[in-house]
Design a protein around this motif. Structure first.
Motif: not given
Length: 487
Positions: A238-254
């Motif tokens: 659900r979090l991937r859907a909420a913020v975008g899967a690309a952000r979850i794949a980027d471990h440097g994202d805050h």
């Protein structure tokens, strides 16, 4: 066996330590005082490690239905392999027993211990903020650390009676979600089965983690914690859907530092589990701005209480209040609707204790894109705004083709799923933030939303009614400002 003796010079003993001994002595002598003390204090509130250990042991014995006295506490500590040096030995337990005062005074002395604990946490927060500033931590993260201080300070000082003029001079309570959820507040979001409550809470938490507007209202940037009984992997989808899967794949994202998930529900009425839970919150640095519990029913089940009983629900609410005071965070509780329309399920203690009560209900027939109505039933410090209509979309969350619903009437400030669209209200708030003291003309507003004049005008009106924008001038000279920039 040789037990360590705790030699204490009473003339050098701080008042809070004397109060700790008095409280523990009452618990050892009169088991009837234990529930009251456990509801007011956790082991972490004691300034001395040995006192914390003895409090935790007494609470555990009482929860097990075992007798509580010097011998039983001594035996339990030995069973756990605790060395006498860690808790003072039998002589210290006897010393505590002699320190017992009248049982009627236990609440007073427990309040002294609690106030001292809150004062220590305030000082600790200030120290951490000072260290963070020296280490170059971004200002918004430092502000998030300090956001809860006013709540902690309010709990640390006995409140005097104030004149109306003194009340008027008090600073306005800060908000986590502008006009809806105050710092340190308690929010209850309830609705029937399949009303997409969890998706709305996920979106709100993600907005707070980014410091992005949510449903047209600014949020305070900070870290967030989500506790649910579904397991972390289901929630990650659900979090991937909420913020975008690309952000979850980027471990440097805050988002990886500001959004933490726990997939098991603690028993907050068990002293050991409550202390473990508070320790986990402390380890999830920085101090959270918001903590969400999904759902109240699961929290009650974990504690082994009847959610229909006000007295039992009140014990859990007291634990949540302690977390709010200790960490200065807002608490959001997801709950179910009752059998009769118009109120939440179970005991009325929960909605009555809430600063904010929200109701969500489905509007669609189950075909096409889901639609819901979010109603603001109670906002203590503000007038209740009109309901918001929420629409949901579906987005792919991984390379295997898995998909999930997401709330598409809001947008994060950093990045978003490709097919997610921000609402006109969100876009206007962001545009007004960028415009600052210059404000927005109607042409600016229309360009920001990309909508027709009627839609833009309606969004501006809703924001003005909610107090999120302030209009100035008229006709062609009319402009809209955020309240902070309003001339």
């Amino acid at each position: 066996m040789t037990a360590a003796l705790a030699v204490v010079d009473r003339r050098q003993e701080p008042a809070e330590v004397a109060a700790e001994r008095a409280v523990l002595g009452c618990m050892l002598v009169d088991a009837g005082t234990i529930p009251k003390v456990v509801s007011m204090l956790a082991a972490g509130d004691f300034s001395r490690a040995r006192n914390a250990l003895i409090h935790e042991t007494i609470a555990a014995l009482h929860a097990d239905g075992a007798p509580v006295d010097v011998l039983s506490v001594h035996h339990r500590l030995e069973q756990r392999g605790e060395p006498a040096s860690a808790w003072g030995g039998p002589a210290y337990l006897l010393d505590l027993q002699e320190a017992c005062l009248a049982a009627a005074d236990v609440a007073y002395h427990a309040s002294i211990v609690g106030e001292a604990a809150r004062a220590r946490r305030i000082n600790d927060t200030l120290r951490k903020a000072t260290e963070a500033q020296a280490n170059g931590v971004p200002p918004d993260e430092i502000l998030a650390m300090l956001a809860g201080l006013q709540v902690q300070k309010a709990g640390a000082v006995r409140a005097p009676f104030l004149r109306p003029s003194e009340i008027a001079a008090l600073p306005k309570r800060a908000d986590v979600w502008h006009g809806i959820l105050p710092v340190g507040g308690l929010c209850v979001l309830w609705g029937p089965y399949r009303s997409l409550k969890s998706f709305v809470v996920m979106a709100l938490l993600a907005a707070i983690a980014d410091g992005s507007p949510f449903l047209g209202r600014p949020t305070a940037a900070g870290s967030v914690l989500l506790v649910a009984g579904e397991g972390q992997r289901a929630l990650l989808k659900r979090l991937r859907a909420a913020v975008g899967a690309a952000r979850i794949a980027d471990h440097g994202d805050h988002i990886h530092e500001r959004f933490r998930i726990r997939g098991t529900m603690p028993n907050l009425l068990d002293a050991g589990q409550f202390n473990e839970f508070c320790a986990a919150i402390e380890q999830a640095s920085p101090t959270p701005t918001a903590l969400a519990i999904d759902t109240w029913a699961r929290l009650c089940q974990a504690a082994g209480i009847d959610e229909n009983a006000n007295a039992e629900a009140g014990l859990l609410i007291a634990r949540l209040n302690e977390i709010q005071a200790r960490f200065g965070c807002a608490v959001i509780v997801v709950h179910h609707a009752g059998h009769a329309a118009g109120h939440a399920r179970g005991a009325t203690a929960l909605p009555c204790a809430a600063d904010t009560e929200l109701r969500i209900e489905r509007l669609d027939s189950g075909h096409g894109a889901p639609r819901c109505r979010l109603s603001y039933i109670k906002t203590k410090d503000e007038g209740e705004p009109p309901p918001d209509e929420l629409t949901f979309g579906v987005t792919q969350v991984d390379d295997a083709g898995a998909s999930s619903l997401f709330l598409d009437t809001w947008a994060t400030e950093t990045s978003e799923p490709k097919d997610k669209k921000a609402s006109a209200a969100d876009l206007l708030v962001l545009a007004a933030q960028a415009a600052g003291a210059a404000g927005l003309s109607f042409a600016d507003a229309k360009q920001a939303t990309g909508k027709v004049a009627a839609t833009t005008s309606e969004a501006l009106s809703r924001l003005c009614i909610a107090g999120l924008l302030k209009p100035r001038g008229d006709g062609r000279n009319k402009r809209w400002f955020l309240p902070a920039f309003c001339p």
